[in-house]
Design a protein around this motif. Sequence first.
Motif, mmCIF file in Angstrom:
data_model
loop_
_atom_site.group_PDB
_atom_site.id
_atom_site.type_symbol
_atom_site.label_atom_id
_atom_site.label_comp_id
_atom_site.label_asym_id
_atom_site.label_seq_id
_atom_site.Cartn_x
_atom_site.Cartn_y
_atom_site.Cartn_z
ATOM 1 N N TYR A 90 0.816 -1.223 -0.099
ATOM 2 C CA TYR A 90 0.089 0.104 0.160
ATOM 3 C C TYR A 90 0.800 1.476 -0.090
ATOM 4 O O TYR A 90 1.650 1.440 0.918
ATOM 5 N N GLY A 91 0.515 2.220 -0.850
ATOM 6 C CA GLY A 91 1.050 3.380 -0.823
ATOM 7 C C GLY A 91 2.408 3.546 -1.806
ATOM 8 O O GLY A 91 3.098 4.749 -1.778
ATOM 9 N N GLY A 117 -0.406 -0.133 -8.879
ATOM 10 C CA GLY A 117 -1.920 -0.957 -8.294
ATOM 11 C C GLY A 117 -3.078 -0.257 -9.133
ATOM 12 O O GLY A 117 -2.865 0.416 -9.848
ATOM 13 N N ILE A 164 -3.340 6.860 -4.892
ATOM 14 C CA ILE A 164 -3.735 7.595 -3.565
ATOM 15 C C ILE A 164 -3.981 9.063 -3.574
ATOM 16 O O ILE A 164 -4.427 9.714 -4.198
ATOM 17 N N SER A 187 2.096 6.973 -5.545
ATOM 18 C CA SER A 187 1.415 6.116 -4.602
ATOM 19 C C SER A 187 0.226 5.507 -5.046
ATOM 20 O O SER A 187 -0.742 6.139 -5.550
ATOM 21 N N ARG A 191 -2.599 1.737 -4.666
ATOM 22 C CA ARG A 191 -3.190 0.627 -3.611
ATOM 23 C C ARG A 191 -3.880 -0.399 -4.532
ATOM 24 O O ARG A 191 -4.531 0.156 -5.803
ATOM 25 N N TRP A 192 -4.285 -1.560 -4.000
ATOM 26 C CA TRP A 192 -5.026 -2.348 -4.671
ATOM 27 C C TRP A 192 -6.460 -2.381 -4.126
ATOM 28 O O TRP A 192 -6.435 -2.731 -2.889
ATOM 29 N N GLN A 207 0.052 -5.409 1.337
ATOM 30 C CA GLN A 207 -1.319 -5.405 0.482
ATOM 31 C C GLN A 207 -1.283 -6.334 -0.596
ATOM 32 O O GLN A 207 -1.880 -7.129 -0.932
ATOM 33 N N GLY A 228 -3.622 -6.129 4.885
ATOM 34 C CA GLY A 228 -4.589 -5.523 4.223
ATOM 35 C C GLY A 228 -5.960 -5.330 5.135
ATOM 36 O O GLY A 228 -6.105 -6.193 5.984
#
Length: 357
Positions: A182-183, A207, A211, A216, A218-219, A256, A282
């Motif tokens: 994440y990120g 991802g 964000i 950055s 995420r999934w 994550q 996650g």
Amino acid sequence: MKCLFGFALAAALLSCAPALHAATADEVEDATFPVLSPVVNALINADDAQDLVKRADAMEDSNELQALALYLAASREDRAQLRAPYQVAALLARRGTDEMLALRYLREADERGLWFGPMLAEDADFADLRQTPAFQSVLANAQRRYREVAAGRVGAISVLPPSPGVVAAGACPPVVVWLHGYGINGHLDESDQPLADAGAVLLGINGTEMIDTFDSFRWIGPGFDGTHRAVQDGLDALAARQCIDRKRIYLMGFSQGSQHAGALLAQHPQDYAGALLVSPGGSQATPTESKARCKRVVVVNGREEGPRNLRMSEDFRRLFGEGNQVRSRTHDGGHTYPEDWQVSFPQALRWLMGGDG
């Protein structure tokens, strides 16, 4: 940034003002120094407004007012800053008594080109403002900008081939798909070369959602189908560049990305040959059923990880424990790679791909 000292110090003083009205000057200085010191140090030592934002992020959980002072300083120091006025608005909205001021700074972020619409749409700090016309207007603008910014970035791939002289078995090489935490993002560099030198093309993928910065990601859920589509799209893009063996696609993830890698192997075993799961983590629930059989899986976690991460690592060990070959390792660290990862991870990948490892 020196011109901002007075403003930031005055803001920090607010946290202790009620207790200081009857104190002597020496008592005031002694009482306020612990409050002022982190703000002063940040203002003195920060390289630029972006550095101030990073320092504010680090202190937000422990002292929101100190963080607010630094976000305000960063916002005034650099008029191109988006996150600084956004974070000011979020902290003010979180207080519940500064809604008009929160909307003012949210509009300022909008005027500067606020684009992280998905983050704004779900930010709990703005729960009480969500239905106001001002918030809805800013949200609509941010979501429109997000679509423009995310195009070409979400799902973008990075490719790292094995070093010259490293021979991959078969006419076309296998692929190790790297799913980041994440990120961060899927960019690969020379530090990742030991992974590719296990004998596979290393494929990094950004991802499924950005964000709040350009690098950055995420999934996102619900579920893991969006990640599966992103991985398959990435493999298609790689296959358009070079020959790859689609029967030998291995997954490797951290945090994550590790959770999603494990879920993809469990739910789509026809598309993936094995997985190296590092410190799974996650917010989604780990799958409770797996279709995977006769796969090789490695689960690695740190002894000092948080309880949720430790449970998830054990969940995946159990999930793949029936009908698959599972290797497990617990290192002495926390939610990070083990110190010997440049040796141990390539060994794990070689084992996944059928070697002794």
